[in-house]
Design a protein around this motif. Structure first.
Motif, PDB file in Angstrom:
ATOM      1  N   SER A 107     -23.260 -25.425  -5.690  1.00  0.00           N
ATOM      2  CA  SER A 107     -22.008 -24.787  -5.299  1.00  0.00           C
ATOM      3  C   SER A 107     -21.138 -24.519  -6.507  1.00  0.00           C
ATOM      4  CB  SER A 107     -21.249 -25.665  -4.316  1.00  0.00           C
ATOM      5  OG  SER A 107     -21.803 -25.512  -3.046  1.00  0.00           O
ATOM      6  N   ARG A 142     -16.229 -27.869  -6.031  1.00  0.00           N
ATOM      7  CA  ARG A 142     -16.269 -29.051  -5.207  1.00  0.00           C
ATOM      8  C   ARG A 142     -16.001 -28.683  -3.749  1.00  0.00           C
ATOM      9  NH1 ARG A 142     -12.775 -33.131  -3.616  1.00  0.00           N
ATOM     10  NH2 ARG A 142     -13.780 -35.166  -3.588  1.00  0.00           N
ATOM     11  N   ILE A 143     -16.751 -29.328  -2.836  1.00  0.00           N
ATOM     12  CA  ILE A 143     -16.448 -29.176  -1.416  1.00  0.00           C
ATOM     13  C   ILE A 143     -15.788 -30.478  -0.990  1.00  0.00           C
ATOM     14  CG2 ILE A 143     -17.401 -28.772   0.878  1.00  0.00           C
ATOM     15  CD1 ILE A 143     -19.921 -27.694  -0.498  1.00  0.00           C
ATOM     16  N   ARG A 168     -14.760 -33.634   0.973  1.00  0.00           N
ATOM     17  CA  ARG A 168     -15.441 -34.405   2.014  1.00  0.00           C
ATOM     18  C   ARG A 168     -14.830 -34.157   3.375  1.00  0.00           C
ATOM     19  NH1 ARG A 168     -18.496 -38.734   0.733  1.00  0.00           N
ATOM     20  NH2 ARG A 168     -18.921 -38.867  -1.478  1.00  0.00           N
ATOM     21  N   TYR A 202     -19.702 -30.763   3.646  1.00  0.00           N
ATOM     22  CA  TYR A 202     -20.272 -31.400   2.460  1.00  0.00           C
ATOM     23  C   TYR A 202     -21.401 -32.351   2.835  1.00  0.00           C
ATOM     24  CZ  TYR A 202     -20.510 -34.463  -1.636  1.00  0.00           C
ATOM     25  OH  TYR A 202     -20.951 -35.204  -2.705  1.00  0.00           O
ATOM     26  N   ARG A 222     -24.778 -30.865   4.053  1.00  0.00           N
ATOM     27  CA  ARG A 222     -25.668 -30.264   3.045  1.00  0.00           C
ATOM     28  C   ARG A 222     -26.727 -31.264   2.579  1.00  0.00           C
ATOM     29  NH1 ARG A 222     -22.182 -26.003   0.993  1.00  0.00           N
ATOM     30  NH2 ARG A 222     -23.379 -25.580  -0.873  1.00  0.00           N
ATOM     31  N   ARG A 243     -21.978 -40.653  -4.636  1.00  0.00           N
ATOM     32  CA  ARG A 243     -23.025 -39.668  -4.389  1.00  0.00           C
ATOM     33  C   ARG A 243     -24.413 -40.296  -4.253  1.00  0.00           C
ATOM     34  NH1 ARG A 243     -21.949 -34.122  -5.928  1.00  0.00           N
ATOM     35  NH2 ARG A 243     -20.244 -34.976  -7.121  1.00  0.00           N
TER      36      ARG A 243
END
Ligand SMILES: *[C@@H]1O[C@H](CO)[C@@H](O)[C@H](O)[C@H]1NC(C)=O
Ligand SMILES: *[C@@H]1O[C@H](CO)[C@@H](O)[C@H](O)[C@H]1NC(C)=O
Ligand SMILES: *[C@@H]1O[C@H](CO)[C@@H](O)[C@H](O)[C@H]1NC(C)=O
Ligand SMILES: *[C@@H]1O[C@H](CO)[C@@H](O)[C@H](O)[C@H]1NC(C)=O
Length: 330
Positions: free
Chosen positions: A283, A286-287, A289, A296, A299, A318
């Motif tokens: 991406s 940042r997506i 949370r 997020y 994915r 992560r």
């Protein structure tokens, strides 16, 4: 009737989750224990420490070629057979003593809570207390756990200065009360901290920082991590937003996934090289949370590998997220 069924369901999903979290942390503890056990065993003369850790060291030269093949450790260790035997010995004999001192209602013994981004600290306390490696007899212990929770201290609003003093007084009281610290100047002692205040709080005792084993999941790089003795503990953000992912490789259509800020050299290069790669899901940014419908987290379900590149801070859940959602952290 309905409600009892529901309750049962809730309970069983709670157990699944719980055992997953538990096994994550147990894995970290096992790594820590086996690592320190093996390194202690090879680095200390046998006269020191608890009486005769009498482990047979297998002759590494012999028969090695015969039994390495087809074994899951095959490629990972120079000498899988020796490793396996030593590991089995360690599982049988290895013991940890937890100092019983300190009021469990203040900063010692009990984790503050098992939620949030410092949950690893709580799980570490809980798991080591319940561990079969725990002994109540300090004379048979190989390692000594200093049970002080800086996270809990912070929760009580203690100032940084006072934390340093509290930790110093506590450890000094252990040093004068028990003979164990002085045998190695703390080299067979360890503590855990999942918060950078934990690192600051130990500054009053240089030997604790320099000699003792620190299990840290620190958010910053400036904690003076000492690779030959410190152990990195992965952060785990609790509770998980979605259920665990399965071994469903056919549904994992993308090869790798990463979304995050480009706030380190490796991330900038990673994005530059791979951003248009059709096999990967990289991406642009940042997506959050919290983005609607947990975009997020979802994915993670659709990818085989989850890329975990270092950022401007160490702080990241992560790796634990990847394992939970079923992709391989790389
Ligand atoms: C720090 O400790 C002193 C002395 O015990 C106490 O008076 C003070 O309130 C403490 N401060 C904080 C913020 O904990
Ligand atoms: C350990 O050494 C320190 C410093 O030399 C000393 O003050 C302390 O009393 C010793 N502890 C024990 C249990 O003898
Ligand atoms: C793959 O995804 C489909 C559709 O969401 C689902 O029905 C199926 O159970 C998944 N496969 C596995 C092995 O989980
Ligand atoms: C990826 O595609 C975008 C838009 O077409 C382009 O601006 C960018 O330079 C490409 N990146 C790489 C590494 O090719």
């Amino acid at each position: 009737m309905m409600s009892s069924v529901k309750q049962n369901q809730q309970q069983s999903s709670f157990h699944t989750l719980f055992s997953l979290r538990g096994s994550l942390l147990t894995l970290a503890i096992l790594t820590l224990l086996s690592f320190t056990y093996l390194s202690l065993k090879y680095s200390t003369p046998s006269s020191q420490g608890p009486e005769s850790v009498n482990v047979k060291v297998v002759d590494a030269g012999k028969n090695e070629e015969e039994d390495d093949g087809g074994d899951e450790f095959g490629d990972v260790y120079h000498s899988p057979r020796v490793f396996k035997l030593n590991f089995a010995e360690m599982e049988k004999k290895f013991k940890v003593y937890i100092y019983p001192d300190g009021d469990s209602k203040t900063f010692y013994q009990t984790p503050r809570k098992l939620t949030g981004k410092y949950a690893s600290e709580g799980y570490f306390f809980q798991n080591i207390r319940e561990s079969r490696f725990r002994t109540l007899d300090p004379d048979e212990a190989h390692l000594f756990f200093i049970p002080i929770s800086c996270h809990k201290m912070r929760g009580k609003g203690t100032s940084y200065e006072n934390m340093t003093i509290i930790v110093q007084n506590y450890v000094e009281s252990l040093i004068s009360k028990y003979p164990y610290w002085n045998r190695t100047l703390g080299a067979d002692h360890f503590f855990v901290t999942c918060h950078d205040v934990g690192v600051r709080a130990t500054e009053g005792l240089p030997l604790l920082v320099k000699n003792s084993i620190r299990a840290v999941c620190s958010p910053s790089y400036d904690v003076g991590f000492i690779p030959h003795k410190d152990v990195a503990l992965p952060q785990v953000l609790q509770p998980f937003a979605l259920p665990a992912g399965g071994n469903d490789v056919e549904n994992r259509t993308s090869l790798g996934f990463w979304a995050g800020h480009r706030n380190s050299k490796i991330r900038v290069i990673l994005a530059r090289v791979w951003e248009n790669d059709t096999e990967l899901d990289i991406s642009n940014n940042r997506i959050s949370r919290a983005t609607g419908h947990l975009v997020y987290q979802k994915r993670f379900y659709s990818t085989k590998f989850c890329i975990c590149p270092g950022g401007s801070q160490v702080n990241s859940a992560r790796i634990a997220d990847s394992i939970h959602y079923g992709c391989i952290p790389v």
